[in-house]
Structures are given as structure tokens and as C-alpha cells.
Design a protein around this motif. Structure first.
Motif, PDB file in Angstrom:
ATOM      1  N   ARG A 150      -4.294   3.876  -3.556  1.00  0.00           N
ATOM      2  CA  ARG A 150      -5.512   4.020  -2.745  1.00  0.00           C
ATOM      3  C   ARG A 150      -6.079   2.658  -2.347  1.00  0.00           C
ATOM      4  O   ARG A 150      -6.508   2.463  -1.213  1.00  0.00           O
ATOM      5  CB  ARG A 150      -6.558   4.818  -3.516  1.00  0.00           C
ATOM      6  N   SER A 151      -6.052   1.724  -3.286  1.00  0.00           N
ATOM      7  CA  SER A 151      -6.640   0.410  -3.019  1.00  0.00           C
ATOM      8  C   SER A 151      -5.859  -0.362  -1.962  1.00  0.00           C
ATOM      9  O   SER A 151      -6.444  -1.138  -1.195  1.00  0.00           O
ATOM     10  CB  SER A 151      -6.701  -0.411  -4.318  1.00  0.00           C
ATOM     11  N   ASN A 152      -4.561  -0.169  -1.941  1.00  0.00           N
ATOM     12  CA  ASN A 152      -3.711  -0.921  -1.011  1.00  0.00           C
ATOM     13  C   ASN A 152      -3.288  -0.087   0.199  1.00  0.00           C
ATOM     14  O   ASN A 152      -2.286  -0.401   0.845  1.00  0.00           O
ATOM     15  CB  ASN A 152      -2.456  -1.412  -1.743  1.00  0.00           C
ATOM     16  N   ALA A 153      -4.039   0.963   0.489  1.00  0.00           N
ATOM     17  CA  ALA A 153      -3.655   1.865   1.582  1.00  0.00           C
ATOM     18  C   ALA A 153      -3.553   1.138   2.907  1.00  0.00           C
ATOM     19  O   ALA A 153      -2.700   1.458   3.742  1.00  0.00           O
ATOM     20  CB  ALA A 153      -4.661   3.007   1.681  1.00  0.00           C
ATOM     21  N   ARG A 154      -4.426   0.155   3.120  1.00  0.00           N
ATOM     22  CA  ARG A 154      -4.387  -0.570   4.392  1.00  0.00           C
ATOM     23  C   ARG A 154      -3.043  -1.262   4.603  1.00  0.00           C
ATOM     24  O   ARG A 154      -2.524  -1.323   5.715  1.00  0.00           O
ATOM     25  CB  ARG A 154      -5.525  -1.599   4.425  1.00  0.00           C
ATOM     26  N   LYS A 155      -2.471  -1.768   3.495  1.00  0.00           N
ATOM     27  CA  LYS A 155      -1.174  -2.438   3.572  1.00  0.00           C
ATOM     28  C   LYS A 155      -0.034  -1.432   3.554  1.00  0.00           C
ATOM     29  O   LYS A 155       0.959  -1.584   4.278  1.00  0.00           O
ATOM     30  CB  LYS A 155      -1.043  -3.403   2.400  1.00  0.00           C
ATOM     31  N   ARG A 156      -0.146  -0.390   2.734  1.00  0.00           N
ATOM     32  CA  ARG A 156       0.963   0.523   2.541  1.00  0.00           C
ATOM     33  C   ARG A 156       1.176   1.461   3.717  1.00  0.00           C
ATOM     34  O   ARG A 156       2.301   1.924   3.947  1.00  0.00           O
ATOM     35  CB  ARG A 156       0.776   1.364   1.267  1.00  0.00           C
ATOM     36  N   LEU A 157       0.109   1.800   4.449  1.00  0.00           N
ATOM     37  CA  LEU A 157       0.255   2.757   5.545  1.00  0.00           C
ATOM     38  C   LEU A 157       1.222   2.258   6.615  1.00  0.00           C
ATOM     39  O   LEU A 157       2.129   2.993   7.024  1.00  0.00           O
ATOM     40  CB  LEU A 157      -1.111   3.088   6.148  1.00  0.00           C
TER      41      LEU A 157
END
Length: 769
Positions: A150-157
Motif C-alpha cells: 500500500r505504501s509503495n503503490a505509486r511506484k508499484r502500479l
């Protein structure tokens, strides 16, 4: 008994047709798998606390197949005393049982590090589940992975989107393949894991209901595939489809593939929408610095473009009905933008009903939607999956997601119909009634259902009923019926008959009722249909033949008598002079796909066969041949396909023509190929007024055209023209032949030539016997 056999026995063969049985079967398998792992754990004697055995993937989700691999993780708290030896006491017994194992030994910190570096590992670890040992360790891993996700969603998406594109390009689309990968293809099982991972970002919730049912369907097919093959396969090969369909209670393999395609479409649509929702949510979180109003671009009729989607305005949400839905769909298709999910719900719940016949404004709005362009396909998919198309066009149901096993088609029947509409939209300025063209394009294959021999004939009355229900006038209904019934006529006449023969032109005019407007509609529909089917269906030589036949048809309707393009009187003096010296005349004109080769020489038996062998010896693929004889000179025009770099020069052809190409006169000594191809030769009655027309179907092979030419020559028949086509290793060749005295061939002579042609196709030495 091996573990695999126990799992197969547990899957059984009797509960594949009972509703809900799949979930129970997979729950039993998951429990069996966990119990087996727990037994191995106990036998290995765990070294106290701080160690746990966990599973990921299908076993963790309770949806693994009967022969799926085991994905296990041995989690420990970082201890060094004997943990590696303990791991071996787990892995080796599992290997000894014949289990295919994907295993790892990690601390919670190492699990998070691996998930951070490996997207696939992160998606798998989101489902981690305890088997035995310290539950706090597994809970720690699960919570840590979920928090990082959830915290890294901006990168993982963006990584997730890129990985989807890479995998889909490698494994293709489940909805377009006859042998799909149930797991890796677009719309497959792995996409469902991605859908769940997207929901775990908390950026967007995922759909339920239909998409869950679609997932269960793919799981059932995967389970049946494991049972019938005895292997943990994910690829639904053709040779396994009959057995899988029988186990699942499907009437045939096509019904099985139809259900697979429909499930894949549902999952793909859900994944696409969830990805879009997640992206919108992420942008909103990133850009928001305070209260922020939505940016709405007005499109008219209460519709707006917002964040890349077509939505209803706040004031218009009470406005429902078919007309509003069609306007929204047309706006979306024209802008190649999706309909917002809330807008779809507002406009389709409940489904708007249509009066019969349709009101004029509804029919016009529907045609406007068909004419929207390339964005039609996505919007039509939305309307179809929400039940709108089925409610308005019940005839659509039998062709929905139906596979096509023809080698020239790249889409299912319903998707091909939409692609044909899109192609026809780009050609509609060539006809007087584009509305009739688009409706005929939408319905031209509506009769392509199970058990139908001639889908054009069967589909014509169905299309007429639909057009009548749409409110078209009686004359227009008849035109649509005729277009559907004859939508294959132009290309079949052009490619399987001599397009320059008056009898061929007469057959074309009979098909269109001698109506110029219908001729134009039919020619455009032919092109749109072929282009939509794929590159194998609309090559440059096919286009040339169709346009030539259409030109003759227009000339005949204008009162001008169609004539042969190469008129006998037009034989150039240059050709006459060169052949008179004993030197063959050869001319090569390059085209987009190959060349047009003209060969002129003194007429003699077997010249056609010699020319065919000559061209084949240079690797050329013959697409059509035109033969005529004037004053003892044979002038052959060949249209061939070949890479430009492989084309010989005229001197090479002249020299080889004098020498004679190499010939393979060996008889076949072994059995004929058992590939399902049966050689056939048949007379086409009434196809020409002054020639015997013979159609030959056979397995393609090197030298076939030369063998056929020699067979005709051995039986005293001169080839006037030949029309050659090859699809997926099979040929469909049509020959116009004449006797030396232009007298009709007797029935016994025809029977002998037919038998000899079949022998020539199968590799026997041609000859008169």
C-alpha cells in the motif's frame, strides 16, 4: 499411490458438472495439500519456536488444481542453529513424493526485501497462509508485505502495468486464441491475481459477481485439463479440448472455448476498469492540495468528459432510457474513452426496453453508434457485458464469444462482426446508404453458429428479422437480407472463377439483382469483411481480383459488354517478334507483395506446367495465372508473391525456360499423409460458357501446380486461366480448360481427368494412363 494420483482421485470425474462443485473440490484439495505439508512438518521435528511453514499461490488461496505445483516458504526468526538442515528435512520428503516444489527459506525481513525487488513475488506473498509452526511469524510477513504494498503503490502500479503488457504480449489474449494459456494469457488466471493485488493497494475496489464466476469457470477448465491429461498443464491444446469439454458437460469443443473466451473477456474488462480506477485514485491523492472540484468538459446531451471517462452530469442522472444510453455510448466510442462505471450503472439498471419496431430516433442513434469508429469495440464490449446487446439483439447470443477455427480469422465471431463494422465505417463514403452497409456488416455472420453448413444462407433471414425489428422499410430489409446472403459471393467469384469471364460477371449480377447500389454495398462489405478477418484474407492479389470483377460488373450494368482484360488483339509486336526468333519473352513487374510475370513462347503442350515449375524453382508462390494463345503464341500472365530480393532477372528466367526447370518424377512409395486433407477435384457447372471449369482442393506441396498442369496437358486440355489460393497448407485452385477443337469434353473424358488430377494431388506421376 503417488501424491499426484491421490490428488487426481480426489478431484474425481463426477463433480465437474454440478453447480458449485468446483469450489468444494478445490477446498478439499487445499485441505489435503496442507495436511500433507503438516505431516511432513511434524516428521521433520521442528527446532522449537521461531519457525513456520507457509504456502503462497493457489494452495494459500484454496484454488490450486489437482496437479498444481507447491509454493512453500519456510519462515524463521533469523536463527542459525540447524534451520537449513531442518529445511532439508522438509524439501527432500516432498521431492521424494514426486511433488513439484517452488520453495524458499527466509526471515520476515528477507520476505519484504524480496517482495520489494520482485513484483511477482510481492503479488504471491500477499496471499501467504500458515500451514504449521509459529503463526506470529507468518502474520508478521503478511502484514509487512501488505503495508509495503500500500505504501509503495505509486511506484508499484506502473510496474504492474508494464508487467501486464509484457506478459500479455508474450502469451497473447485468451479471447483470440484457439489454444490459450489459461494462466498467463490476457484474461487468464494470473490476471485475477493481479486484480486482487490491485484491490490490496486500497486505491480501488475490484468488481465481484460476474468476474468471480468467470474465474471459477477458468479454474474448472484448468482442473478438467489436469484430470484428462494427467499433467499440470495450463495450455488448452486442441487435442485435449474434446476430452475437457466432455468432462465439463459441454456439447463440443467450440462450446468449451466459447465459455473460456467469455470468462476471459469478463476478467479483462474487470482488470482494465480496476486499473483505471486505481490510476484515477492515485492521481487524485497526488494532486490534491485542498478542496478540488471535478473538471468536466461538456459534450452535449448532459454528457461530460471527466478524467478520461464519459459521465453523466449531476442534473442528468435521472435521465435514463435507450436514447440516452446510445448517446453516451456514441460519445465514448467517438472519443475512444470508456464509459464511467457509475454512468453505466445509472443507464443500464434497469435495462432500457425498446418498442418494436424501434422508434426512428433509436434506430438512427444506433447507426450513429455503429459509425463511431475504432472506439466502437470497447464500448460494444461494455454494452455486451452489461446485458444491453443481449436484450436488444437476442440473435447476438449464439455468436457471442464463439471461436472461429478458420486460419484466416483472428477474432471470435462477435468480435469479427464489430471489427467489420469499424472497417466498413472507413469505407462508407463509397456507398449511397451507409446505414444499410453498417447494419449488414454487424449481421453478416449472424448465422455462423453450431451445426450450420452455410452461415450466409442461414443468417440472411435472421438479419432480415433484426432489420425489420429495427424499423427499416421493407425495401431496406430486403437489401440487408441480400447483402448478408451474398456477402461471400464477390470474393468467391473473383478468386475461384475467372473475373474476366462474362459468365462470372453474369453470376455477380444475378447475386445483386442487377442493382448498382447493391453492387457497391456488396463490394465494400466484401472488403471490410476480409480486412477485419486478417491479413491472410485480404492480400493485394485478392483486392485486385475483387476490384477487377467489380469493374466488369459496373460496366455490364452500364450496358457495356465485359471483356477480357488481356484482349487477344492486343498482343504486342515486340512479343511476336521476339518469340519468332525462338527466344521466349519474359517481363517482370514488381508489385507490393511480389511481381507480375509475363511469359510468352511458342504454344505447346505442357508449357503451363513448365512455367509453373520454373517459378516454383525460384521460390515464388503463384496466386493467379492468365493464359491465352494468339497465332500460335502462348502468352501467360502470372501474379506471384515473393520477397523482392528473391526475384530473378528476366535473363535467368529465359535461360531456365529454354533449359527446362528441374522436375521430380518420383512416385510416392509410402502412405499418403494422414493430416486430415482429402484431395478433391470437381467440375463447376455453368461457371463459363466456353470453358470447362474444374476446381481442385488439396494439401499444398512443392511442384503441385506443375503436376496439375502436366496432367491437363497429358489429357489434351489447354489451360485458359488458373486461379490459385493457399490457406494453412491447403490449396484451392480453379482451372478454366478447353479442348483443342473447343468441343465439350465427354463425361468419360471428364471422369478420367478428375481421377488423374486427384492422383496428381496425392503425388502420383501425372499422365494420361
Amino acid at each position: 499411490m503417488s501424491v499426484d494420483q491421490e490428488r487426481l482421485d480426489m478431484a474425481g470425474t463426477r463433480d465437474f458438472t454440478t453447480p458449485g462443485a468446483g469450489q468444494l473440490r478445490r477446498a478439499r484439495l487445499a485441505a489435503y495439500n496442507k495436511d500433507l505439508l503438516a505431516d511432513v512438518w511434524r516428521a521433520a521435528a521442528a527446532p522449537g519456536d521461531g519457525v513456520a511453514l507457509a504456502v503462497v499461490g493457489g494452495i494459500a488461496r484454496a484454488d490450486s488444481g489437482p496437479l498444481s505445483d507447491y509454493d512453500v516458504v519456510l519462515v524463521h526468526d533469523g536463527r542459525r542453529d540447524g534451520v537449513a538442515e531442518f529445511a532439508d528435512r522438509i524439501w527432500y520428503p516432498l521431492w521424494d513424493k514426486g511433488i513439484r516444489l517452488d520453495h524458499s527459506l527466509r526471515t520476515p525481513k528477507e520476505c519484504r526485501a524480496v517482495a520489494s525487488a520482485d513484483l511477482t513475488a510481492a503479488v504471491g506473498l500477499l496471499d501467504i497462509d500458515l500451514v504449521a509452526g509459529d503463526p506470529l511469524l507468518v502474520a508478521q510477513v503478511r502484514q509487512g508485505i501488505a503495508h509495503d504494498w500500500r505504501s509503495n503503490a505509486r511506484k508499484r502500479l506502473p510496474e504492474l502495468v508494464d508487467s501486464l503488457h509484457t506478459r500479455h504480449s508474450r502469451h497473447g489474449d485468451l479471447t483470440h486464441q484457439l489454444e490459450p494459456s489459461l494462466k498467463e494469457a490476457a484474461g487468464g488466471l494470473r490476471d485475477m491475481a493481479v486484480l486482487r493485488a490491485l484491490a490490496a493497494t486500497w486505491l480501488a475496489d475490484r468488481p465481484h459477481g460476474a468476474v468471480d464466476s468467470a474465474y471459477e469457470r477458468l479454474l474448472d477448465v484448468r482442473d478438467a485439463l489436469h484430470v484428462v491429461t494427467g499433467r499440470g498443464r495450463d495450455g488448452l491444446a486442441r487435442q485435449d479440448q474434446d476430452a475437457v469439454s466432455a468432462l465439463l458437460g459441454e456439447p463440443d469443443a467450440d462450446s468449451l472455448l466459447t465459455s473460456v473466451v467469455q470468462a476471459g473477456r469478463t476478467i479483462s474488462y474487470a482488470l482494465e476498469g480496476t486499473l483505471r480506477r486505481a490510476g484515477q485514485s492515485q492521481r487524485a491523492r497526488t494532486l490534491r492540495t485542498g478542496p478540488r472540484r471535478p473538471v468536466l468538459r461538456p459534450l452535449g446531451h448532459g454528457l461530460y468528459l471527466h478524467d478520461g471517462e464519459i459521465v453523466l452530469g449531476q442534473r442528468e442522472r435521472h435521465r435514463r432510457g435507450a436514447l440516452m444510453l446510445l448517446r453516451a455510448a456514441t460519445a465514448a466510442a467517438r472519443r475512444e474513452a470508456p464509459l464511467g462505471p457509475t454512468t453505466v450503472t445509472n443507464l443500464t439498471e434497469p435495462l432500457p426496453q425498446l418498442a418494436e419496431p424501434w422508434p426512428e430516433e433509436i434506430r438512427e442513434a444506433f447507426v450513429d453508434l455503429l459509425a463511431a469508429g475504432t472506439g466502437l469495440a470497447h464500448v460494444w464490449e461494455t454494452l455486451d457485458l452489461t446485458g444491453v446487446i443481449g436484450a436488444w439483439l437476442p440473435e447476438w447470443a449464439p455468436v457471442r464469444s464463439r471461436p472461429q477455427r478458420s486460419p484466416v480469422h483472428r477474432h471470435t465471431v462477435d468480435r469479427h462482426l464489430i471489427e467489420t463494422v469499424v472497417r466498413a465505417t472507413g469505407l462508407r463514403d463509397r456507398v449511397q446508404r451507409p446505414d444499410l452497409l453498417l447494419v449488414a456488416a454487424l449481421l453478416h455472420d449472424i448465422g455462423k453458429i453450431s451445426g450450420v453448413y452455410d452461415h450466409a444462407v442461414e443468417g440472411a433471414p435472421v438479419a432480415a428479422n433484426v432489420a425489420r425489428r429495427m424499423g427499416f422499410a421493407a425495401d431496406d430489409v430486403e437489401t440487408i437480407r441480400l447483402l448478408v446472403r451474398e456477402h461471400l459471393t464477390v470474393v468467391e467469384l473473383a478468386t475461384r472463377r475467372d473475373p474476366d469471364d462474362p459468365a462470372t460477371v453474369a453470376a455477380l449480377l444475378d447475386a445483386v439483382g442487377e442493382r448498382p447500389d447493391v453492387l457497391e454495398l456488396l463490394v465494400v462489405l466484401t472488403e471490410a469483411d476480409a480486412v477485419a478477418a486478417g491479413p491472410k484474407a485480404w492480400t493485394s492479389w485478392r483486392a485486385e481480383l475483387v476490384h477487377r470483377l467489380a469493374q466488369h460488373g459496373r460496366a455490364a450494368l452500364d450496358g457495356r459488354c465485359p471483356r477480357h482484360v488481356e484482349d487477344a488483339a492486343s498482343l504486342a509486336e515486340e512479343i511476336r517478334a521476339q518469340v519468332a526468333t525462338g527466344t521466349p519473352y519474359v517481363s517482370i513487374t514488381t508489385t507490393a507483395s511480389g511481381a507480375t510475370v509475363e511469359i510468352a513462347d511458342r504454344d505447346r503442350p505442357g508449357l503451363f506446367a513448365a512455367c509453373a515449375r520454373l517459378l516454383a524453382s525460384f521460390g515464388m508462390t503463384v496466386r493467379s495465372a492468365r493464359v491465352r494463345t494468339t497465332d500460335g503464341i502462348a502468352h501467360n500472365t502470372w501474379r506471384v508473391e515473393a520477397p523482392l530480393s528473391d526475384l530473378p532477372d528476366t535473363e535467368q528466367l529465359v535461360r531456365r525456360l529454354r533449359e527446362g526447370p528441374p522436375r521430380d518424377r518420383r512416385r510416392r512409395t509410402g502412405p499418403r499423409p494422414a493430416d486430415g486433407t482429402t484431395s478433391r477435384a470437381m467440375v463447376v457447372p455453368a461457371a463459363s460458357d466456353d470453358a470447362l471449369v474444374i476446381e481442385v482442393r488439396a494439401r499444398d506441396r512443392a511442384g503441385l501446380l506443375g503436376d496439375l498442369g502436366e496432367t491437363f496437358a497429358a489429357h489434351g486440355l489447354a489451360i485458359r486461366s488458373a486461379h490459385v489460393a493457399t490457406y494453412a497448407g491447403q490449396t484451392l485452385d480453379t482451372f478454366y480448360v478447353q479442348t483443342p477443337d473447343d468441343e465439350p469434353a465427354t463425361p468419360p473424358d471428364v471422369a478420367r481427368i478428375i481421377a488423374a488430377l486427384i492422383d496428381a494431388c496425392d503425388g502420383e506421376t501425372p499422365g494420361a494412363g
